[in-house]
Motif scaffolding. Structure first.
Motif, short mmCIF file in Angstrom:
data_model
loop_
_atom_site.label_atom_id
_atom_site.label_comp_id
_atom_site.label_asym_id
_atom_site.label_seq_id
_atom_site.Cartn_x
_atom_site.Cartn_y
_atom_site.Cartn_z
N GLN B 68 0.84 -1.21 0.00
CA GLN B 68 0.00 0.00 0.00
C GLN B 68 0.87 1.26 0.00
O GLN B 68 0.62 2.19 -0.74
CB GLN B 68 -0.90 0.02 1.23
N ILE B 69 1.90 1.23 0.84
CA ILE B 69 2.81 2.39 0.92
C ILE B 69 3.49 2.60 -0.44
O ILE B 69 3.57 3.71 -0.93
CB ILE B 69 3.86 2.19 2.04
N GLN B 70 3.95 1.48 -1.01
CA GLN B 70 4.66 1.59 -2.30
C GLN B 70 3.73 2.11 -3.40
O GLN B 70 4.12 2.94 -4.21
CB GLN B 70 5.25 0.24 -2.69
N ARG B 71 2.48 1.62 -3.40
CA ARG B 71 1.51 2.09 -4.42
C ARG B 71 1.26 3.59 -4.25
O ARG B 71 1.18 4.32 -5.23
CB ARG B 71 0.20 1.30 -4.29
N ARG B 72 1.14 4.00 -2.99
CA ARG B 72 0.91 5.43 -2.72
C ARG B 72 2.09 6.27 -3.21
O ARG B 72 1.91 7.29 -3.85
CB ARG B 72 0.71 5.65 -1.21
N ASN B 73 3.29 5.77 -2.92
CA ASN B 73 4.50 6.49 -3.34
C ASN B 73 4.60 6.56 -4.86
O ASN B 73 4.95 7.59 -5.42
CB ASN B 73 5.76 5.82 -2.78
N GLN B 74 4.27 5.42 -5.51
CA GLN B 74 4.33 5.39 -6.98
C GLN B 74 3.31 6.36 -7.57
O GLN B 74 3.60 7.06 -8.54
CB GLN B 74 4.04 3.98 -7.49
N LEU B 76 2.23 9.06 -6.24
CA LEU B 76 2.72 10.43 -6.03
C LEU B 76 3.81 10.78 -7.05
O LEU B 76 3.85 11.87 -7.57
CB LEU B 76 3.28 10.59 -4.62
N GLN B 77 4.69 9.78 -7.32
CA GLN B 77 5.77 10.03 -8.27
C GLN B 77 5.24 10.15 -9.70
O GLN B 77 5.75 10.93 -10.50
CB GLN B 77 6.80 8.91 -8.21
N ALA B 78 4.19 9.36 -10.03
CA ALA B 78 3.65 9.36 -11.39
C ALA B 78 2.95 10.67 -11.72
O ALA B 78 2.89 11.08 -12.87
CB ALA B 78 2.68 8.20 -11.56
N GLU B 79 2.40 11.31 -10.70
CA GLU B 79 1.68 12.57 -10.92
C GLU B 79 2.66 13.63 -11.38
O GLU B 79 3.63 13.94 -10.68
CB GLU B 79 1.05 12.99 -9.59
N PRO B 80 2.49 14.24 -12.61
CA PRO B 80 3.45 15.24 -13.08
C PRO B 80 3.37 16.51 -12.25
O PRO B 80 2.30 16.89 -11.78
CB PRO B 80 3.00 15.52 -14.52
N GLU B 81 4.54 17.11 -12.05
CA GLU B 81 4.61 18.37 -11.31
C GLU B 81 3.87 19.46 -12.08
O GLU B 81 4.00 19.53 -13.30
CB GLU B 81 6.07 18.79 -11.13
N PRO B 82 3.10 20.30 -11.43
CA PRO B 82 2.43 21.36 -12.16
C PRO B 82 3.43 22.34 -12.77
O PRO B 82 4.42 22.69 -12.14
CB PRO B 82 1.58 22.06 -11.09
N ALA B 83 3.18 22.72 -14.05
CA ALA B 83 4.10 23.62 -14.76
C ALA B 83 4.04 25.02 -14.16
O ALA B 83 3.07 25.38 -13.51
CB ALA B 83 3.70 23.67 -16.23
N PHE B 84 5.06 25.79 -14.44
CA PHE B 84 5.14 27.13 -13.85
C PHE B 84 4.06 28.07 -14.38
O PHE B 84 3.71 29.03 -13.74
CB PHE B 84 6.52 27.74 -14.12
#
Lengths: 151, 159
Positions: B68-74, B76-84
């Motif tokens: 569950q922790i790993q899925r949550r982390n993945q 979060l990582q998969a979500e692209p950072e919002p552009a400036f």
């Protein structure tokens, strides 16, 4: 010599099954010594082993001293609730077969340090003994247990 | 080795000064290092002697938690950072999207403190009405009994 005795090959993978097979039973025994409740101990075992393995793998630490680190990690997690010295001594009054060879003061000192991480100076104040005496009692307690186990 | 320094170190209660002393001695005195390793090993065997086998299914529980922790982390990582170029509102929206709302609506109600006196007054009045009702009920019952007795008495006199 001790590498062989310690039985900790450095290349062993540190996945959860490895941790579980090696330390789960020891950790549950240790947690139960603090919590004194079977169900709570089992719940804490899951939480502690989960978070410890995550942190441990992330930090890429060596295999040495894992048990000592794990024990202290569990101790910090479980002793966040501060117990008064009176409560501590009452909790310690529960008998434990592994410590049968110790006298009362040695049991109190050993358990306060081992399970609750109390320092020599804290114990000296709460038990009204000198620091040297407490240090000596801790050493005697450990020596007695080692001898009782034939070490 | 006889001072109890190794014991306090292994038990995790050594002071910073003592830790430095131990680290220095392990480097300069191999016999001290051997004795320390032996003590650590003995503490591990002591813990083994006090071990308790976990119930069946514990490993599966831990694996589930880790997954569950790993899925949550993945996630979060998969979500692209919002552009400036995003304005503040869009960034806030993107941030909200990353989290699951566990409980978005509260089932609690907020009431102004001034209502406290009104509630107390209603409570006290309620008690007074209840006491009055009981009083009049008992009075009424007593009066009914007296009327019945008088009726019986009157009937007997008429005979």
């Amino acid at each position: 010599m001790f590498k062989a005795v310690l039985n900790i090959p450095p290349a062993e993978p540190k996945d959860i099954r490895w941790f579980y097979d090696r330390y789960a039973a020891m950790l549950l025994g240790y947690i139960n010594g603090i919590v004194k409740d079977k169900q709570q101990s089992e719940d804490q075992l899951v939480k502690i082993l989960t978070s410890f393995t995550q942190d441990f793998v992330a930090a890429e630490k060596s295999n040495q001293h894992i048990w000592l680190e794990l024990r202290q990690y569990a101790q910090n997690r479980l002793n966040s609730a501060v117990l008064s010295d009176r409560q501590l001594i009452q909790k310690q009054s529960v008998s434990e077969p592994g410590l049968a060879s110790l006298d009362d003061l040695q049991k109190i000192v050993f358990k306060a340090v081992y399970y609750h991480g109390k320092s020599i100076s804290q114990l000296a104040i709460s038990l009204n003994y000198g620091e040297e005496e407490i240090r000596n009692q801790l050493k005697l307690a450990i020596d007695k247990m080692r001898r009782a186990r034939g070490n | 080795m006889e001072s109890g320094l190794m014991e306090t170190y292994v038990m995790g209660i050594a002071t910073e000064e003592e830790i430095q002393q131990v680290l220095s001695l392990t480097k300069t005195h191999p016999e001290f290092k051997n004795a320390l390793d032996q003590l650590e090993f003995d503490m591990e065997t002591l813990a083994q002697s006090m071990s308790i086998d976990p119930p069946a299914g514990t490993l599966e529980k831990i694996e589930q938690e880790i997954n569950q922790i790993q899925r949550r982390n993945q996630a979060l990582q998969a979500e692209p950072e919002p552009a400036f170029r995003y304005d503040n509102r869009e960034q806030e929206y993107a941030k909200q999207e990353r989290y699951i709302e566990v409980e978005s609506e509260s089932n609690q109600m907020r009431v102004n403190k001034a209502w406290k006196w009104a509630f107390i007054a209603v409570f006290v009045l309620g008690k007074i009405f209840l006491a009055t009702a009981i009083y009049f009920y008992l009075e009424n019952r007593q009066a009914q009994e007296q009327i019945n007795e008088l009726k019986i008495e009157l009937k007997q006199k008429l005979r």
